[in-house]
Scaffold this active site. Structure first.
Site, PDB file in Angstrom:
ATOM      1  N   LYS A   1      83.718 114.625  13.164  1.00 39.23           N
ATOM      2  CA  LYS A   1      83.504 115.614  14.237  1.00 39.23           C
ATOM      3  C   LYS A   1      82.326 115.150  15.093  1.00 39.23           C
ATOM      4  CE  LYS A   1      83.730 120.032  13.319  1.00 39.23           C
ATOM      5  NZ  LYS A   1      83.347 121.268  12.592  1.00 39.23           N
TER       6      LYS A   1
HETATM    7  C1  E4P Z   1      84.308 124.298  13.511  1.00 39.15           C
HETATM    8  O1  E4P Z   1      84.630 123.233  14.003  1.00 39.15           O
HETATM    9  C2  E4P Z   1      83.077 124.971  13.971  1.00 39.15           C
HETATM   10  O2  E4P Z   1      81.996 124.201  13.563  1.00 39.15           O
HETATM   11  C3  E4P Z   1      82.963 126.366  13.459  1.00 39.15           C
HETATM   12  O3  E4P Z   1      84.222 127.000  13.431  1.00 39.15           O
HETATM   13  C4  E4P Z   1      81.944 127.180  14.202  1.00 39.15           C
HETATM   14  O4  E4P Z   1      82.040 128.505  13.751  1.00 39.15           O
HETATM   15  P1  E4P Z   1      80.895 129.581  14.047  1.00 39.15           P
HETATM   16  O5  E4P Z   1      80.914 129.894  15.509  1.00 39.15           O
HETATM   17  O6  E4P Z   1      81.281 130.760  13.209  1.00 39.15           O
HETATM   18  O7  E4P Z   1      79.592 128.989  13.607  1.00 39.15           O
END
Ligand code: E4P
Length: 224
Positions: free
Chosen positions: A86
């Site tokens: 990522k």
């Molecule tokens: C996934 O790729 C993200 O990092 C995650 O869903 C962010 O979620 P949040 O907004 O609840 O922190």
């Protein structure tokens, strides 16, 4: 639709991997920090639970493209299987995405908030882009509409990049995204469970149970 679990909680991953049609697990630095365990032990344990064929998405901590590429190679070497690095959408991230794709490493461009960011990530070769639905909703924007626009944009331009909608706080947000045709969502264990929960289902199951017991006692079909 692919369902991924957005957590590093090993018990939750074990449970959801057993009972739900899970396609993989996503983590980010905040999730791993919250889990509190050793970085490598946690990720290796997740890989062991889900196996090599399910996707494991791990976020880079690199700042430069070179650091991101090095981290991607190391993570892929250690975690193996279906792996995606990522990378937050930014200039260094785009450069790293292009290099990692040449090296055959999967990339999910994350922290996406606009279709313009998503299109650039897709052109750089990202396998997935991750728009943050609840974070958009919570500033008065429309997260599902952003997801819909990205899905349409990729279709119009014939791009193979998939949308991994992320950052959900309720079932309705997931439903709204599912209707856009987005290919995947990543959700917490609580939301995954809430997706199949309904009080009328509970009531229906209790009714079937009571009627059966009245007629056949506690015997199962196998015992009749
Ligand atoms: C996934 O790729 C993200 O990092 C995650 O869903 C962010 O979620 P949040 O907004 O609840 O922190």
């Amino acid at each position: 639709m692919l369902y991924l679990l957005d957590t590093a909680d090993l018990d939750a991953i074990r449970h959801c991997n057993e009972f739900y049609p899970l396609a993989g697990v996503t983590t980010n630095p905040s999730i791993l920090a919250r889990s509190g365990g050793d970085f490598w032990q946690t990720l290796l344990a997740i890989r062991e639970i889900i196996g090599a064929e399910k996707a494991l998405h791990v976020q880079t901590r690199g700042v430069t493209a070179q650091q991101m590429v090095q981290e991607g190679l190391l993570l892929k070497e250690k975690l193996g299987g279906e792996f995606y690095l990522k990378i937050p959408v930014c200039e260094e991230g785009l450069k790293a995405t292009m290099e990692l794709k040449k090296l055959g490493i999967g990339v999910t461009v994350t922290a996406v908030f606009t279709p313009a960011q998503a299109l650039m990530a897709a052109k750089a070769g990202a396998d997935f882009v991750a728009p943050y639905v609840n974070r958009l909703d919570s500033i008065g924007a429309d997260g599902a509409q952003v997801v819909a626009d990205i899905v349409e944009e990729f279709a119009v331009h014939g791009l193979p990049t998939k949308v991994l909608a992320a950052s959900f706080k309720n079932v309705q947000q997931v439903h709204n995204c599912a209707l856009t045709g987005c290919q995947s969502v990543t959700v917490t264990a609580d939301i995954l469970k809430a997706l199949i929960s309904h009080p009328m289902t509970d009531k229906a199951m209790a009714g079937f149970d009571a009627d059966w017991s009245a007629a056949f006692g506690d015997k199962t079909i196998l015992e009749l």
